[in-house]
Scaffold this motif. Sequence first.
Motif, PDB file in Angstrom:
ATOM      1  N   VAL A 195     128.694  29.122 138.074  1.00  0.00           N
ATOM      2  CA  VAL A 195     129.185  30.578 137.902  1.00  0.00           C
ATOM      3  C   VAL A 195     129.530  30.467 139.392  1.00  0.00           C
ATOM      4  N   THR A 196     131.254  30.664 138.967  1.00  0.00           N
ATOM      5  CA  THR A 196     132.192  30.918 139.881  1.00  0.00           C
ATOM      6  C   THR A 196     132.400  32.122 140.406  1.00  0.00           C
ATOM      7  N   PHE A 211     129.121  28.040 141.629  1.00  0.00           N
ATOM      8  CA  PHE A 211     127.795  27.152 141.992  1.00  0.00           C
ATOM      9  C   PHE A 211     127.371  26.347 140.780  1.00  0.00           C
ATOM     10  N   ALA A 212     127.137  25.041 141.220  1.00  0.00           N
ATOM     11  CA  ALA A 212     126.374  24.283 139.903  1.00  0.00           C
ATOM     12  C   ALA A 212     125.476  24.164 140.888  1.00  0.00           C
ATOM     13  N   TYR A 219     121.320  24.845 144.199  1.00  0.00           N
ATOM     14  CA  TYR A 219     122.570  24.929 143.499  1.00  0.00           C
ATOM     15  C   TYR A 219     123.423  24.560 144.752  1.00  0.00           C
ATOM     16  N   LEU A 220     124.280  23.542 144.651  1.00  0.00           N
ATOM     17  CA  LEU A 220     125.526  23.491 145.050  1.00  0.00           C
ATOM     18  C   LEU A 220     126.749  24.430 145.436  1.00  0.00           C
ATOM     19  N   VAL A 221     127.820  24.509 146.542  1.00  0.00           N
ATOM     20  CA  VAL A 221     128.322  25.352 146.274  1.00  0.00           C
ATOM     21  C   VAL A 221     129.807  24.429 146.464  1.00  0.00           C
ATOM     22  N   ARG A 222     130.422  25.414 146.529  1.00  0.00           N
ATOM     23  CA  ARG A 222     132.418  24.807 146.639  1.00  0.00           C
ATOM     24  C   ARG A 222     133.189  25.791 146.851  1.00  0.00           C
ATOM     25  N   VAL A 232     122.338  25.709 148.613  1.00  0.00           N
ATOM     26  CA  VAL A 232     122.177  27.407 149.008  1.00  0.00           C
ATOM     27  C   VAL A 232     120.694  27.246 148.386  1.00  0.00           C
ATOM     28  N   GLY A 233     120.121  28.207 148.134  1.00  0.00           N
ATOM     29  CA  GLY A 233     119.435  28.360 147.417  1.00  0.00           C
ATOM     30  C   GLY A 233     119.162  29.443 146.245  1.00  0.00           C
TER      31      GLY A 233
END
Length: 259
Positions: A195-196, A211-212, A219-222, A232-233
Motif C-alpha cells: 500500500v502506498t 507499507f510493506a 508493516y515496514l514503512v518507507r 509500525v503496528g
Amino acid sequence: MDEAVSGSYSEFVFTQPVSCDADDNALSTGVLSDLQDALTAQAIIEDEPADLGKYGLEQPTARLHITTSSLDATVLVGDTDEDGGIYLMKEGGSTVFLSSASSFGFLKEDWNNWRSTNLMPCALSELSRITVKQGDTTHTVAITHTEDDDGETEDTATLDGADMTDDALQQLYLAVSSVNFIRLVEEPEDKHPEVTVTLTMTDGSVRSLAFAKGGSREYLVRVNNGTFSYGVGQDDLTSILDALTTGSAEEDTDEDREE
C-alpha cells in the motif's frame, strides 16, 4: 518526518543525520537539561595552556556547536579526570574549564530516543489530495478548503468522485497523520509496497508513506524516497483503509433509505 524540516510540527527539529521532528519532552528533559548543567563550569583549570593534549583537547572527544539568539560558539570536550570531572574549552578560547562528566552522558545515548515517532505529521488545512494505492486499486480523496464570510474554514472532500462524510474525512486524516513507528529497522531491505499513501499538499509538494509486510502484525514503512526503515503496528494501516471503506456520503444516504 524525514527530508522536510520546514514543515516541522514540534518546537525542536533535527537536521542531521536525518531531518525530522524531535520529541520535545524527551529532548527538553533529557539532553537540553543535561547540556545546561554540562556547560556550567565547576572550576577554571588553566589560562593560556601550553599543552592542550594533557586535557584531551588537542583531539577532543566531541565538539558541541551551540547557536542561540545571542551565541554562536563551539565547545571542545576533552578527557575526564579521576574525580569525575571533564575538561572543556571554547574553540578559539584560551581557558580550560572543568565540568561534571556525568552531565555529558547524552553523548553516548542513541539520538533516536529524542526524535518524534510520528512519520507523517501534517495539518488537515495543508492537504489537497490523499491517494491510496493498494495493488491494482487506487482511491483518491480530493480535499477542498473553503473560507466563509466569518473567516472560518470548512473542509470538504470527495472519495473517488463521491461526496465524503465529514467524519470519514477526519478519520482518514487522523489515521494518516498518526502513523508512529514502534521500532527502527537496523538493516532496511528493498521491498515492494503493498500500500502506498501519497499526500499532495496545498503548496504543491508531495509526501508519501509506503507499507510493506514485516513481522507478525507489523508493516515496514518507507517515508518519501527513503528506505523501509520503520516498523509500525498493523493497526496503523488498517485505520487508513477502514476510513476509505466507510467514507462515501452516498453509502450513508443509501443506508438511511433502507431504514
